[in-house]
Design a protein around this motif. Structure first.
Motif, mmCIF file in Angstrom:
data_model
loop_
_atom_site.group_PDB
_atom_site.id
_atom_site.type_symbol
_atom_site.label_atom_id
_atom_site.label_comp_id
_atom_site.label_asym_id
_atom_site.label_seq_id
_atom_site.Cartn_x
_atom_site.Cartn_y
_atom_site.Cartn_z
ATOM 1 N N ILE A 1 0.834 -1.203 0.000
ATOM 2 C CA ILE A 1 0.000 0.000 0.000
ATOM 3 C C ILE A 1 0.865 1.249 0.000
ATOM 4 N N GLY A 2 1.994 1.200 0.730
ATOM 5 C CA GLY A 2 2.928 2.318 0.743
ATOM 6 C C GLY A 2 2.277 3.605 1.208
ATOM 7 N N ASN A 3 2.366 4.659 0.387
ATOM 8 C CA ASN A 3 1.832 5.977 0.751
ATOM 9 C C ASN A 3 0.430 6.221 0.209
ATOM 10 N N ASP A 4 -0.257 5.143 -0.203
ATOM 11 C CA ASP A 4 -1.651 5.256 -0.638
ATOM 12 C C ASP A 4 -2.464 5.770 0.546
ATOM 13 N N ASN A 5 -3.186 6.872 0.352
ATOM 14 C CA ASN A 5 -3.902 7.498 1.464
ATOM 15 C C ASN A 5 -5.339 7.009 1.620
ATOM 16 N N ARG A 6 -5.734 6.010 0.837
ATOM 17 C CA ARG A 6 -7.082 5.481 0.991
ATOM 18 C C ARG A 6 -7.196 4.649 2.276
ATOM 19 N N THR A 7 -8.432 4.437 2.694
ATOM 20 C CA THR A 7 -8.724 3.522 3.791
ATOM 21 C C THR A 7 -9.486 2.333 3.208
ATOM 22 N N TYR A 8 -9.074 1.111 3.558
ATOM 23 C CA TYR A 8 -9.615 -0.105 2.953
ATOM 24 C C TYR A 8 -10.344 -0.964 3.982
ATOM 25 N N TRP A 9 -11.482 -1.520 3.565
ATOM 26 C CA TRP A 9 -12.137 -2.523 4.396
ATOM 27 C C TRP A 9 -11.318 -3.804 4.401
ATOM 28 N N LEU A 10 -11.242 -4.445 5.563
ATOM 29 C CA LEU A 10 -10.581 -5.742 5.726
ATOM 30 C C LEU A 10 -11.629 -6.782 6.123
ATOM 31 N N GLY A 11 -11.227 -8.041 6.095
ATOM 32 C CA GLY A 11 -12.130 -9.121 6.458
ATOM 33 C C GLY A 11 -12.095 -9.431 7.942
ATOM 34 N N GLY A 12 -12.203 -8.407 8.757
ATOM 35 C CA GLY A 12 -12.250 -8.602 10.202
ATOM 36 C C GLY A 12 -13.577 -8.097 10.743
ATOM 37 N N ARG A 13 -14.110 -8.791 11.743
ATOM 38 C CA ARG A 13 -15.399 -8.381 12.296
ATOM 39 C C ARG A 13 -15.495 -8.770 13.765
ATOM 40 N N SER B 1 9.606 23.788 8.891
ATOM 41 C CA SER B 1 8.766 23.309 9.985
ATOM 42 C C SER B 1 8.317 21.875 9.750
ATOM 43 N N ILE B 2 7.878 21.220 10.822
ATOM 44 C CA ILE B 2 7.345 19.862 10.761
ATOM 45 C C ILE B 2 5.938 19.876 11.340
ATOM 46 N N CYS B 3 4.985 19.405 10.553
ATOM 47 C CA CYS B 3 3.599 19.349 10.973
ATOM 48 C C CYS B 3 3.204 17.904 11.246
ATOM 49 N N GLU B 4 2.174 17.731 12.059
ATOM 50 C CA GLU B 4 1.587 16.409 12.252
ATOM 51 C C GLU B 4 0.074 16.524 12.133
ATOM 52 N N MET B 5 -0.552 15.406 11.837
ATOM 53 C CA MET B 5 -1.987 15.377 11.635
ATOM 54 C C MET B 5 -2.549 14.103 12.232
ATOM 55 N N THR B 6 -3.760 14.191 12.751
ATOM 56 C CA THR B 6 -4.430 13.019 13.297
ATOM 57 C C THR B 6 -4.897 12.141 12.160
ATOM 58 N N ARG B 7 -4.569 10.846 12.242
ATOM 59 C CA ARG B 7 -5.011 9.908 11.218
ATOM 60 C C ARG B 7 -6.516 9.746 11.268
ATOM 61 N N LYS B 8 -7.137 9.697 10.068
ATOM 62 C CA LYS B 8 -8.595 9.513 10.039
ATOM 63 C C LYS B 8 -8.955 8.059 10.295
#
Length: 236
Positions: free
Chosen positions: A54-66, A229-236
């Motif tokens: 996935i690397g730097n792909d910024n998408r969020t993916y569904w997994l087979g966990g429940r 400068s260095i910024c940070e962001m909360t992961r969605k």
């Protein structure tokens, strides 16, 4: 083999990354229509392979966990331990959520994701005053970085390497001493201060950079000094 499905012989794994956004059940049905199912990352090797793929792909993916009555499980039937190192920090965090997803940083150009720290950061090389730098971070939905754990500091120390720039950080003087924007106190005994720092009562903000000897550490500086400068962001 169906179009766009990839194969990894060493994992005996065939996988397909579906970028169409759907609900979990719809996503599962799309997999089943191709003869598969949502992926079960039921071995460390599979998880780490997908992490790299996935690397730097910024998408969020569904997994087979429940969620099941006893906790969490993959569709393969393998239990998902709450002690797994692959959970993001603070996860799982809601009793009402019943499906697993995996993602990186919010979809903002320039941010990099560090899995083991759950950290999204951006190194802005444009030189600005401290308040301008903070505003630039906030415009992207983040803030100047708070190096409020040893792990974050040491990661950035390695990431910057021999870069000779000096970067504004999210540290500032408060009535009781020094604190990160996250609210965590900065000890004057911290080993991450450069030798002799902080050294001026009139300086109110923190920068960090390398010296010509290659040592990375913190200094106090006037907020009117122009730095990267260095910024940070909360992961969605």
């Amino acid at each position: 083999m169906a179009d766009s499905i990839k194969s990894e012989a060493h994992l005996a794994l065939c996988y397909w990354m579906n970028i169409e956004e759907m609900e979990w059940e719809e996503s599962r049905h799309a997999c089943q229509e191709k003869g598969g199912d949502l992926i079960s990352l039921d071995t460390d090797e599979k998880f780490m392979y997908l992490q790299e793929a996935i690397g730097n792909d910024n998408r969020t993916y569904w997994l087979g966990g429940r969620k099941v009555s006893s906790g969490w499980t993959w569709l393969s039937g393998v239990e998902i331990s709450l002690e797994s190192p692959f959970w993001h920090v603070g996860q799982p965090d809601s009793q009402s959520q019943e499906r697993l997803c995996s993602g990186d940083c919010p979809d903002v150009v320039g941010f990099h994701f560090v899995q083991h720290l759950a950290l999204c950061y951006w190194m802005n090389i444009e030189e600005m005053e401290w308040e301008e730098s903070r505003h630039a971070c906030q415009e992207k939905g983040g803030d100047l970085i708070s190096l409020d754990t040893d792990e974050k500091f040491m990661y950035l120390q390695e990431a910057i390497g021999n870069d000779k720039r000096t970067y504004w950080l999210g540290g500032r003087k408060v009535s009781s001493g020094w604190a990160w924007l996250s609210g965590v106190e900065i000890s004057l005994e911290s080993p991450f201060w450069h030798v002799g720092q902080p050294d001026a009562q009139s300086q109110e903000h923190l920068s960090s950079g390398t010296t010509y000897f290659g040592s990375f550490g913190m200094d106090d500086e006037s907020s009117s000094t122009k730095r990267s400068s260095i910024c940070e962001m909360t992961r969605k």
